[in-house]
Design a protein around this motif. Sequence first.
Motif, PDB file in Angstrom:
ATOM      1  N   THR A 111       1.000  -1.186  -0.064  1.00  6.63           N
ATOM      2  CA  THR A 111       0.011  -0.013   0.028  1.00  6.63           C
ATOM      3  C   THR A 111       0.787   1.117  -0.047  1.00  6.63           C
ATOM      4  O   THR A 111       1.963   1.078   0.375  1.00  6.63           O
ATOM      5  CB  THR A 111      -0.715   0.094   1.170  1.00  6.63           C
ATOM      6  OG1 THR A 111      -0.208   0.281   2.315  1.00  6.63           O
ATOM      7  CG2 THR A 111      -1.881  -0.923   1.604  1.00  6.63           C
ATOM      8  N   GLY A 112       0.405   2.506  -0.169  1.00  6.29           N
ATOM      9  CA  GLY A 112       1.046   3.850   0.080  1.00  6.29           C
ATOM     10  C   GLY A 112       1.439   3.957   1.298  1.00  6.29           C
ATOM     11  O   GLY A 112       2.559   4.426   1.535  1.00  6.29           O
ATOM     12  N   TYR A 113       0.449   3.435   2.212  1.00  5.68           N
ATOM     13  CA  TYR A 113       0.973   3.640   3.843  1.00  5.68           C
ATOM     14  C   TYR A 113       2.311   2.882   3.861  1.00  5.68           C
ATOM     15  O   TYR A 113       3.189   3.529   4.456  1.00  5.68           O
ATOM     16  CB  TYR A 113      -0.245   3.058   4.355  1.00  5.68           C
ATOM     17  CG  TYR A 113      -0.221   3.427   5.806  1.00  5.68           C
ATOM     18  CD1 TYR A 113      -0.842   4.416   6.409  1.00  5.68           C
ATOM     19  CD2 TYR A 113       0.666   2.740   6.687  1.00  5.68           C
ATOM     20  CE1 TYR A 113      -0.919   4.723   7.974  1.00  5.68           C
ATOM     21  CE2 TYR A 113       0.519   2.667   8.199  1.00  5.68           C
ATOM     22  CZ  TYR A 113      -0.282   3.883   8.545  1.00  5.68           C
ATOM     23  OH  TYR A 113      -0.047   3.964  10.148  1.00  5.68           O
ATOM     24  N   ASN A 116       5.348   4.440   2.601  1.00  6.62           N
ATOM     25  CA  ASN A 116       6.051   5.535   3.409  1.00  6.62           C
ATOM     26  C   ASN A 116       6.517   4.906   4.586  1.00  6.62           C
ATOM     27  O   ASN A 116       7.632   5.445   5.012  1.00  6.62           O
ATOM     28  CB  ASN A 116       4.824   6.619   3.752  1.00  6.62           C
ATOM     29  CG  ASN A 116       4.843   7.761   2.854  1.00  6.62           C
ATOM     30  OD1 ASN A 116       5.770   8.207   2.358  1.00  6.62           O
ATOM     31  ND2 ASN A 116       3.564   8.077   2.402  1.00  6.62           N
ATOM     32  N   HIS A 137       0.919  13.795   5.452  1.00  2.06           N
ATOM     33  CA  HIS A 137      -0.222  12.733   5.818  1.00  2.06           C
ATOM     34  C   HIS A 137       0.267  11.719   7.229  1.00  2.06           C
ATOM     35  O   HIS A 137       1.457  11.625   7.388  1.00  2.06           O
ATOM     36  CB  HIS A 137      -0.179  11.562   4.783  1.00  2.06           C
ATOM     37  CG  HIS A 137      -1.282  10.768   4.578  1.00  2.06           C
ATOM     38  ND1 HIS A 137      -1.072   9.242   4.919  1.00  2.06           N
ATOM     39  CD2 HIS A 137      -2.703  10.806   4.545  1.00  2.06           C
ATOM     40  CE1 HIS A 137      -2.191   8.782   5.112  1.00  2.06           C
ATOM     41  NE2 HIS A 137      -3.356   9.663   4.661  1.00  2.06           N
ATOM     42  N   CYS A 139       0.654   8.656   7.621  1.00  2.00           N
ATOM     43  CA  CYS A 139       1.731   7.665   7.373  1.00  2.00           C
ATOM     44  C   CYS A 139       3.128   8.151   7.402  1.00  2.00           C
ATOM     45  O   CYS A 139       3.981   7.312   7.429  1.00  2.00           O
ATOM     46  CB  CYS A 139       1.125   6.688   6.193  1.00  2.00           C
ATOM     47  SG  CYS A 139       1.265   7.377   4.860  1.00  2.00           S
ATOM     48  N   GLU A 181       5.022  16.787   0.426  1.00  4.71           N
ATOM     49  CA  GLU A 181       3.840  16.003  -0.611  1.00  4.71           C
ATOM     50  C   GLU A 181       4.019  16.783  -1.971  1.00  4.71           C
ATOM     51  O   GLU A 181       4.370  18.067  -1.874  1.00  4.71           O
ATOM     52  CB  GLU A 181       2.707  15.963   0.223  1.00  4.71           C
ATOM     53  CG  GLU A 181       2.623  14.951   1.282  1.00  4.71           C
ATOM     54  CD  GLU A 181       1.336  14.766   1.831  1.00  4.71           C
ATOM     55  OE1 GLU A 181       0.177  15.030   1.207  1.00  4.71           O
ATOM     56  OE2 GLU A 181       1.171  14.314   3.183  1.00  4.71           O
ATOM     57  N   ASP A 210       6.251  12.691  -1.333  1.00  2.00           N
ATOM     58  CA  ASP A 210       5.071  11.768  -1.389  1.00  2.00           C
ATOM     59  C   ASP A 210       4.151  12.433  -2.625  1.00  2.00           C
ATOM     60  O   ASP A 210       3.507  13.426  -2.633  1.00  2.00           O
ATOM     61  CB  ASP A 210       4.297  11.685  -0.131  1.00  2.00           C
ATOM     62  CG  ASP A 210       3.251  10.838  -0.139  1.00  2.00           C
ATOM     63  OD1 ASP A 210       2.788  10.479  -1.463  1.00  2.00           O
ATOM     64  OD2 ASP A 210       2.560  10.266   0.841  1.00  2.00           O
ATOM     65  N   ALA A 212       1.713  10.998  -3.760  1.00  2.00           N
ATOM     66  CA  ALA A 212       0.532   9.895  -3.978  1.00  2.00           C
ATOM     67  C   ALA A 212      -0.652  10.573  -4.738  1.00  2.00           C
ATOM     68  O   ALA A 212      -1.446   9.783  -5.668  1.00  2.00           O
ATOM     69  CB  ALA A 212      -0.053   9.687  -2.423  1.00  2.00           C
ATOM     70  N   HIS A 213      -1.160  11.859  -4.444  1.00  2.00           N
ATOM     71  CA  HIS A 213      -1.901  12.536  -5.440  1.00  2.00           C
ATOM     72  C   HIS A 213      -1.718  13.208  -6.399  1.00  2.00           C
ATOM     73  O   HIS A 213      -2.711  13.921  -7.205  1.00  2.00           O
ATOM     74  CB  HIS A 213      -2.795  13.546  -4.279  1.00  2.00           C
ATOM     75  CG  HIS A 213      -3.578  12.902  -3.171  1.00  2.00           C
ATOM     76  ND1 HIS A 213      -4.821  12.568  -3.134  1.00  2.00           N
ATOM     77  CD2 HIS A 213      -3.090  12.390  -1.875  1.00  2.00           C
ATOM     78  CE1 HIS A 213      -5.045  11.874  -1.973  1.00  2.00           C
ATOM     79  NE2 HIS A 213      -4.081  11.809  -1.192  1.00  2.00           N
ATOM     80  N   THR A 241       1.314   5.673  -4.576  1.00  2.00           N
ATOM     81  CA  THR A 241       0.266   4.946  -4.350  1.00  2.00           C
ATOM     82  C   THR A 241      -0.310   4.743  -5.770  1.00  2.00           C
ATOM     83  O   THR A 241      -0.339   5.160  -6.556  1.00  2.00           O
ATOM     84  CB  THR A 241      -0.832   5.490  -3.315  1.00  2.00           C
ATOM     85  OG1 THR A 241      -2.040   4.379  -3.036  1.00  2.00           O
ATOM     86  CG2 THR A 241      -1.727   6.755  -3.717  1.00  2.00           C
ATOM     87  N   SER A 243      -3.243   3.548  -5.325  1.00  2.00           N
ATOM     88  CA  SER A 243      -4.754   3.545  -4.891  1.00  2.00           C
ATOM     89  C   SER A 243      -5.661   4.968  -5.717  1.00  2.00           C
ATOM     90  O   SER A 243      -6.931   5.014  -5.094  1.00  2.00           O
ATOM     91  CB  SER A 243      -5.073   3.454  -3.446  1.00  2.00           C
ATOM     92  OG  SER A 243      -4.636   4.550  -2.806  1.00  2.00           O
ATOM     93  N   LYS A 244      -5.002   5.660  -6.317  1.00  2.00           N
ATOM     94  CA  LYS A 244      -5.711   7.031  -6.697  1.00  2.00           C
ATOM     95  C   LYS A 244      -5.805   6.789  -8.410  1.00  2.00           C
ATOM     96  O   LYS A 244      -6.451   6.362  -8.877  1.00  2.00           O
ATOM     97  CB  LYS A 244      -5.029   8.147  -6.083  1.00  2.00           C
ATOM     98  CG  LYS A 244      -4.999   8.072  -4.630  1.00  2.00           C
ATOM     99  CD  LYS A 244      -4.933   9.102  -3.650  1.00  2.00           C
ATOM    100  CE  LYS A 244      -4.818   8.690  -2.120  1.00  2.00           C
ATOM    101  NZ  LYS A 244      -5.644   7.917  -1.765  1.00  2.00           N
ATOM    102  N   GLY A 250      -1.950  -0.577  -3.744  1.00  2.00           N
ATOM    103  CA  GLY A 250      -0.327  -0.726  -3.468  1.00  2.00           C
ATOM    104  C   GLY A 250       0.272   0.581  -3.660  1.00  2.00           C
ATOM    105  O   GLY A 250      -0.269   1.723  -3.393  1.00  2.00           O
TER     106      GLY A 250
HETATM  107  N1  PMP Z   1       0.326   9.444   1.213  1.00  2.00           N
HETATM  108  C1  PMP Z   1      -0.739  10.352   0.991  1.00  2.00           C
HETATM  109  C2  PMP Z   1      -0.531  11.643   0.794  1.00  2.00           C
HETATM  110  C3  PMP Z   1      -1.859   9.848   1.120  1.00  2.00           C
HETATM  111  O1  PMP Z   1      -3.142  10.892   1.043  1.00  2.00           O
HETATM  112  C4  PMP Z   1      -2.434   8.549   1.391  1.00  2.00           C
HETATM  113  C5  PMP Z   1      -3.677   8.052   1.507  1.00  2.00           C
HETATM  114  N2  PMP Z   1      -4.604   8.749   0.962  1.00  2.00           N
HETATM  115  C6  PMP Z   1      -1.239   7.502   1.553  1.00  2.00           C
HETATM  116  C7  PMP Z   1      -0.001   8.088   1.452  1.00  2.00           C
HETATM  117  C8  PMP Z   1      -1.578   6.213   1.756  1.00  2.00           C
HETATM  118  O2  PMP Z   1      -1.916   5.542   0.673  1.00  2.00           O
HETATM  119  P1  PMP Z   1      -2.702   4.163   0.655  1.00  2.00           P
HETATM  120  O3  PMP Z   1      -4.041   4.503   0.826  1.00  2.00           O
HETATM  121  O4  PMP Z   1      -2.455   3.645  -0.763  1.00  2.00           O
HETATM  122  O5  PMP Z   1      -2.048   3.511   1.482  1.00  2.00           O
END
Ligand code: PMP
Length: 400
Positions: A111-113, A116, A137, A139, A181, A210, A212-213, A241, A243-244, A250
């Motif tokens: 996951t992205g979590y 990190n 974030h 995480c 980020e 990061d 992610a977004h 991530t 997931s977006k 992942g």
């Molecule tokens: N980094 C940021 C900036 C996030 O906003 C998020 C979750 N939305 C994550 C990491 C974690 O990603 P994931 O949901 O894939 O675990």
Amino acid sequence: MDLFDKFDELPGRYKRIVAQGRNPFGVEMEQITSPTQVVIEGKKTILAGSHNYLGLTFDEDCIEAGRTALAEQGTGTTGSRIANGTFRGHQKLEQKLGEILDLPTVIVFPTGYQANLGAIAGLAGSDDTILIDADCHACIYDGCKMSGATVVRFRHNSPEDLDRRLSRLGDENSNKLIITEGLFSMYGDTAPLKEIAEVKRNHSAYLYVDEAHSVGVYGARGRGLAEQHDVADDVDFVVGTFSKSLGSIGGFCASNHPKAEYLRYASRPYMFTASISPATIATVLKAAEHIAEKPELRERLWRNSEHLHSGLSELGYKLCSTVSPIISAEMPDQETAVRCWNSLLDKGVYVNLAIPPGTPKGECLLRASMSAAHTSEEIDQILEAYAAVKREVNKIRPDQ
Ligand code: PMP
């Protein structure tokens, strides 16, 4: 003394929110019919809070790739890559992401979590200093805690404050890792990466972003905000991530340092957990190809974001940032925020309710996010719902 004593304060807060209508943190999507349409409480509802930026969750190529991998390679890897081995798909995915990001080292996490946690705690230790943007974030905070490094927070999006804090460290002999980020998920604002990169160079620090977004959202090739700001070469570590924009689950850490490859053997959230399944790998691989080859998805996403942002501004909503695919409206208090959130859902629009402790300064927000898959008609319907909510609130609070 009871193990559950610590939860005692929760029911009051939670009950007050639920008493206003529904539980905003447990909404059931009964059917998911497209990237932008679901059924909630038996009613067709527009999703305006999914971070499904490119709308790839229903992309036919991605689904077909996932289906084939599922049939040919089974449902899961049933363990970590260290113990159970690496599937060819993991390697192909890391290679593809490396090509897109133009970086030699890419490590995929579940996951992205975990990306990190694994990257921060793997890179930094008790002799190192991490400087993090205050609005990072959860995480990233958790990764810092896990690392045992000294953590210094700098004011959100302030390269000046970062510079001051680095100067205050003097020439202490510890490594300095700056973490920020790309696109911040609560306000939808972006980091001043050019200025932060300059501070990084002046202090011989490392820079970790990061994205992610922002992967798939910013940059001519969808590499992220560092590409958009033309500072990709200054970024030592990119985390993201699946997931977006990539529509799955992942995460990854990528770097231009060849030795970053060893993170695989120094990162507990990589070593001691199962790797992503073949179907997940296959959908992400296909989605990554789309990011590289279909700039029209990004163009549509930005058109849609402009449409919603300008419409909400015209309605008089106080928005937290300039245009981006995350469009948060500030609410005067929690009760109004919960009422508006319920009212939007009554009108067939799902957004995210963001309240303390999840928000940076304790604000209450209605957070919408746009997708390339939204049609212009859907955005007009979202705006009609926000307009009706505004009229209702004005009746109760004419000052709003
Ligand atoms: N980094 C940021 C900036 C996030 O906003 C998020 C979750 N939305 C994550 C990491 C974690 O990603 P994931 O949901 O894939 O675990």
